[in-house]
Write an enzyme that holds these catalytic residues in place. Structure first.
Site, PDB file in Angstrom:
ATOM      1  N   LYS A 118       0.809  -1.220   0.000  1.00 28.04           N
ATOM      2  CA  LYS A 118       0.000   0.000   0.000  1.00 28.04           C
ATOM      3  C   LYS A 118       0.843   1.271   0.000  1.00 28.04           C
ATOM      4  O   LYS A 118       0.477   2.254  -0.656  1.00 28.04           O
ATOM      5  CB  LYS A 118      -0.876   0.045   1.261  1.00 28.04           C
ATOM      6  CG  LYS A 118      -2.120  -0.782   1.211  1.00 28.04           C
ATOM      7  CD  LYS A 118      -3.027  -0.324   2.356  1.00 28.04           C
ATOM      8  CE  LYS A 118      -4.429  -0.843   2.200  1.00 28.04           C
ATOM      9  NZ  LYS A 118      -4.551  -2.285   2.357  1.00 28.04           N
ATOM     10  N   GLU A 202      -3.756   7.317   7.361  1.00 26.27           N
ATOM     11  CA  GLU A 202      -4.635   8.086   6.473  1.00 26.27           C
ATOM     12  C   GLU A 202      -5.677   8.816   7.282  1.00 26.27           C
ATOM     13  O   GLU A 202      -6.069   8.354   8.350  1.00 26.27           O
ATOM     14  CB  GLU A 202      -5.386   7.134   5.502  1.00 26.27           C
ATOM     15  CG  GLU A 202      -4.546   6.575   4.411  1.00 26.27           C
ATOM     16  CD  GLU A 202      -5.346   5.662   3.479  1.00 26.27           C
ATOM     17  OE1 GLU A 202      -6.515   5.359   3.777  1.00 26.27           O
ATOM     18  OE2 GLU A 202      -4.768   5.256   2.458  1.00 26.27           O
ATOM     19  N   HIS A 237     -15.672  -6.721   5.825  1.00 18.57           N
ATOM     20  CA  HIS A 237     -14.825  -6.639   4.639  1.00 18.57           C
ATOM     21  C   HIS A 237     -15.070  -7.772   3.656  1.00 18.57           C
ATOM     22  O   HIS A 237     -14.259  -8.032   2.771  1.00 18.57           O
ATOM     23  CB  HIS A 237     -13.347  -6.549   5.028  1.00 18.57           C
ATOM     24  CG  HIS A 237     -13.089  -5.424   5.995  1.00 18.57           C
ATOM     25  ND1 HIS A 237     -13.300  -4.112   5.656  1.00 18.57           N
ATOM     26  CD2 HIS A 237     -12.724  -5.424   7.292  1.00 18.57           C
ATOM     27  CE1 HIS A 237     -13.044  -3.354   6.710  1.00 18.57           C
ATOM     28  NE2 HIS A 237     -12.700  -4.125   7.713  1.00 18.57           N
ATOM     29  N   ARG A 294      -6.304  -8.475 -10.547  1.00 17.87           N
ATOM     30  CA  ARG A 294      -6.912  -9.752 -10.960  1.00 17.87           C
ATOM     31  C   ARG A 294      -8.317  -9.474 -11.473  1.00 17.87           C
ATOM     32  O   ARG A 294      -8.819  -8.356 -11.371  1.00 17.87           O
ATOM     33  CB  ARG A 294      -7.026 -10.669  -9.732  1.00 17.87           C
ATOM     34  CG  ARG A 294      -7.853  -9.993  -8.637  1.00 17.87           C
ATOM     35  CD  ARG A 294      -8.320 -10.940  -7.552  1.00 17.87           C
ATOM     36  NE  ARG A 294      -9.372 -10.317  -6.765  1.00 17.87           N
ATOM     37  CZ  ARG A 294      -9.169  -9.517  -5.730  1.00 17.87           C
ATOM     38  NH1 ARG A 294      -7.933  -9.229  -5.342  1.00 17.87           N
ATOM     39  NH2 ARG A 294     -10.190  -8.984  -5.082  1.00 17.87           N
TER      40      ARG A 294
HETATM   41  C1  MV4 Z   1     -10.639   3.390   4.932  1.00 15.36           C
HETATM   42  C2  MV4 Z   1     -11.873   3.768   5.508  1.00 15.36           C
HETATM   43  C3  MV4 Z   1     -12.014   5.070   5.889  1.00 15.36           C
HETATM   44  N1  MV4 Z   1     -10.970   5.946   5.736  1.00 15.36           N
HETATM   45  N2  MV4 Z   1      -9.656   4.290   4.789  1.00 15.36           N
HETATM   46  C4  MV4 Z   1     -11.553  -1.270   4.663  1.00 15.36           C
HETATM   47  C5  MV4 Z   1     -10.857  -2.353   3.880  1.00 15.36           C
HETATM   48  C6  MV4 Z   1      -9.770  -1.688   3.123  1.00 15.36           C
HETATM   49  N3  MV4 Z   1      -9.804  -2.112   1.764  1.00 15.36           N
HETATM   50  C7  MV4 Z   1      -9.987  -0.224   3.309  1.00 15.36           C
HETATM   51  N4  MV4 Z   1     -11.040  -0.024   4.217  1.00 15.36           N
HETATM   52  C8  MV4 Z   1     -11.382   1.202   4.643  1.00 15.36           C
HETATM   53  N5  MV4 Z   1     -10.421   2.152   4.502  1.00 15.36           N
HETATM   54  C9  MV4 Z   1      -9.834   5.527   5.195  1.00 15.36           C
HETATM   55  N6  MV4 Z   1      -8.834   6.400   5.059  1.00 15.36           N
HETATM   56  C10 MV4 Z   1     -12.882   2.824   5.616  1.00 15.36           C
HETATM   57  C11 MV4 Z   1     -12.631   1.535   5.199  1.00 15.36           C
HETATM   58  C12 MV4 Z   1     -13.717   0.621   5.366  1.00 15.36           C
HETATM   59  C13 MV4 Z   1     -14.386   0.074   4.273  1.00 15.36           C
HETATM   60  C14 MV4 Z   1     -14.007   0.344   2.972  1.00 15.36           C
HETATM   61  C15 MV4 Z   1     -14.655  -0.214   1.906  1.00 15.36           C
HETATM   62  C16 MV4 Z   1     -15.739  -1.052   2.139  1.00 15.36           C
HETATM   63  C17 MV4 Z   1     -16.129  -1.356   3.414  1.00 15.36           C
HETATM   64  C18 MV4 Z   1     -15.466  -0.799   4.502  1.00 15.36           C
HETATM   65  C19 MV4 Z   1     -15.880  -1.098   5.797  1.00 15.36           C
HETATM   66  C20 MV4 Z   1     -15.209  -0.565   6.850  1.00 15.36           C
HETATM   67  C21 MV4 Z   1     -14.133   0.295   6.650  1.00 15.36           C
END
Ligand code: MV4
Length: 656
Positions: A118, A202, A237, A294
């Site tokens: 990342k 972040e 997730h 993918r």
């Molecule tokens: C975040 C976020 C809020 N702010 N980053 C969750 C899995 C990973 N792929 C990134 N995720 C998140 N990153 C920042 N800066 C909230 C999430 C997140 C989330 C993102 C996409 C779909 C579902 C989620 C559920 C909880 C938190």
């Protein structure tokens, strides 16, 4: 042009079947690989040939690079499609293919490993002008630097594992006092999960939508995007429902996000199918999150609204063809929604459930699609992901697609397994989803544990179950409905155990289809019929109920329009039942496992003597002889699973 003719699919289940379908359509030969658990799986039967790759555990089979490469060599496969999961984002695997002159159907090892980190990915994306969440992704990992960065971007902040994905090693921190503790917890979690404790920071985006852009790149520098997918409906997730286009994305936002995703792919000389994930904040701004290198599980919704076959595109790009269209030839049409069918119990913390799929029927009809690798008798084992199928519907409008998908899920038959099918229907019916307003907080907000209640069978469902058991019993006793005669016109008790509740009925056969049923001091006159393919209907008081059913070892599995349940007949357990009482035939009073057979042929027994012990409904039940006599024959042995009314032993009565 890189020519290849035989593709090994390094995967299983629905995605292996999906890839095989397009590969065959295009004239390729295919090679399936299978673990010991998948010997008879549909993907093995559908491929041109198949190679065994070891024990059931994925780490001993589908994840073994050397074994998969060896399978390609022995079968003469000159290309490998990794599907998703397993080795699909493993740069070492892509490199191993390259080394062996096998075409890896996916991006270069360097693009995979770049996007696997990342911090590195984010630095490259910032360089390329792709909008990223303000944060810190530097190499200096000292607490002091993180504290300083968090103060600068302002709380709340997210701490994430640089090597992570899918939310592991992620921490939301609301105030400065909590940062140091979160850093050390995230470091240790990241080290354990990914073998690296590198972190990034972040600014936290609150209640975002998960919007991802499907991109495609060829090896000639052409990159296009195929619009977005909204994957906001997730649980821990794990995606549950996905759709395209997103109800939250306007044409202008789409072209901005699309341009950002194309820029991301160009910056890393990407090739093949890729997905650029963004968070869309409530204020309409969007931020790069990560890139998946993918084909994704949810690719069908994009196929439905673009009309393109993305697996076909992957194969064309892999043999170095140019993309079949330019960006201005890509038009989105209508709306598609996908629901993921999981073998899990939503009413027990979504625990994965193993079991046998007794009867499987994918929904059919215009604009419905089910991607699966299932068949009747399919065993769900604990070794692999609990997702067993994807049900997809397309419609002119979002509302059309939503309605068709609900209908498709109601008409999907998954008897024998516990699945999230009804939960999916409830999500799709929820007004917040129907309004297109759902964010990543949808399931926690509207389906918290206390509102997740297993749908209960209605009284009509119970009558239907009673009739089916009654019918099953008649067949077991060799009484066909055709051979019905008036001597059958007796009230027969039917006692059922449904979800540990005892339900009593009495049923009297009037003619071939007509029954009288007594239940809870009410008498019903009903028309009842079944068909060989497991349809049952009950017409009662001017209302007809239909259901699908299957019997397995005496247990009835029933799927009605509003719920799914299993039931067991325990009429004989009351000891006052008609069958088996007077004579020396001793029958199992209910489904269970025979713990002990205490009698032997030739032994004399007395009335009331315990002759066997049955374990059923979590208890031990003594089976006693109803008469004095001599054991004539033994029909079941210890440890055997026996169904209700199965013959256990026969006793020859002593002459009075
Ligand atoms: C975040 C976020 C809020 N702010 N980053 C969750 C899995 C990973 N792929 C990134 N995720 C998140 N990153 C920042 N800066 C909230 C999430 C997140 C989330 C993102 C996409 C779909 C579902 C989620 C559920 C909880 C938190």
């Amino acid at each position: 042009m890189v020519a290849f003719s035989k593709i090994l699919i390094a995967n299983r289940g629905e995605i292996a079947c999906r890839i095989i379908r397009t590969a065959h359509d295009m004239g390729f030969e295919t090679v399936a690989v299978f673990s010991d658990a998948d010997r008879d799986a549909p993907h093995v039967q559908q491929a041109s040939e198949a190679v065994a790759i070891g024990p059931a555990a994925a780490s001993d089979s589908y994840l073994k690079i050397d074994t998969i490469i060896a399978a390609a060599k022995t079968s003469g496969a000159d290309a490998i499609h990794p599907g998703y999961g397993f080795l699909s984002e493993n740069a070492n695997f892509a490199a191993a293919c390259q080394k062996e002159n096998i075409t890896f159907i996916g991006p270069s090892p360097s693009a995979i490993s770049l996007m696997g980190n990342k911090a590195e990915a984010k630095r490259r994306m910032i360089e390329a002008g792709v909008p990223c969440v303000p944060g810190y992704e530097g190499e200096d990992q000292s607490d002091a630097l993180f504290i300083q960065a968090a103060d600068a971007i302002e709380y709340p902040v997210m701490v994430k594992a640089a090597a992570g994905g899918g939310g592991r090693g992620m921490r939301l921190v609301n105030k400065a006092e909590k940062l140091e503790k979160a850093l050390s917890a995230a470091r240790s979690e990241a080290q354990n999960a990914f073998g690296s404790d590198e972190l990034i920071l972040e600014k936290a985006v609150i209640e975002p939508r998960h919007i991802e852009i499907q991109i495609f790149a060829d090896m000639h520098g052409n990159v296009v995007h195929l619009g977005e997918r909204d994957c906001s409906i997730q649980r821990r997730h794990q995606k549950v429902i996905e759709e395209a286009p997103s109800p939250a994305v306007s044409a202008s936002l789409r072209s901005q996000m699309g341009a950002a995703a194309v820029a991301a792919a160009k910056a890393i000389q990407y090739s093949g199918a890729g997905t650029v994930e963004f968070l869309l904040s409530q204020d309409g701004s969007f931020y790069f999150l990560e890139m998946n290198t993918r084909l994704q599980v949810e690719h069908p919704v994009t196929e439905c609204i673009t009309g393109f076959d993305l697996v076909e595109w992957q194969l064309r790009v892999a043999r170095q063809e140019k993309l079949p269209v330019d960006q201005n030839e890509i038009h989105l049409s209508g709306h598609a929604i996908e629901a993921r069918l999981y073998a899990e119990d939503p009413y027990k913390s979504f625990l994965p459930k193993v079991g046998t799929l007794l009867k499987w029927e994918a929904a059919s009809g215009p604009d419905r699609r089910t991607d699966h690798g299932l068949k009747n008798g399919y065993e769900v084992t604990p070794h692999y992901d609990a997702m067993i199928a994807k049900v997809i519907a397309w419609g002119q409008t979002r509302e059309d697609a939503r309605q068709k998908l609900i209908h498709a899920l109601q008409n999907t038959v998954d008897l024998g397994l516990v699945t999230n099918r009804q939960f999916l229907i409830n999500c799709l019916k929820h007004e917040n989803f129907a309004a297109g307003a759902a964010t990543t907080a949808f399931i926690d907000t509207y389906f918290p544990k206390k509102v997740l209640k297993r749908p209960e069978p209605t009284s009509r469902d119970l009558l239907l179950a009673a009739c089916l058991h009654f019918d099953c019993r008649k067949h077991q006793q060799g009484l066909s409905t055709d051979g019905w005669d008036s001597s059958d016109a007796l009230w027969a008790p039917v006692r059922l155990n449904i979800a540990d509740k005892i339900q009593d009925f009495e049923i009297k056969q009037i003619d071939e289809c007509a029954l009288l049923i007594k239940s809870e001091n009410q008498e019903y006159s009903a028309q009842f019929s079944t068909s060989a393919d497991g349809h049952a209907t009950l017409a009662c008081e001017g209302h007809q109920t239909s259901a699908r059913f299957a019997f397995s070892q005496g247990t009835l599995f029933l799927q009605t329009p509003n719920c799914q349940f299993s039931s067991n007949e325990i009429t004989l357990a009351t000891g006052e039942s008609e069958a088996g009482a007077g004579d020396g035939r001793i029958l199992a009073p209910m489904n269970g496992r025979l713990l002990h057979m205490l009698a032997e042929p030739g032994q004399s027994v007395t009335k009331g003597q315990t002759v066997a012990i049955l374990e059923a409904m979590k208890m031990e039940h003594e089976i006693t002889s109803k008469i004095d006599g001599t054991v004539k024959s033994i029909a079941a042995k210890a440890d055997e699973q026996v169904a209700t009314r199965a013959l256990l032993l026969e006793i020859e009565p002593v002459e009075a």
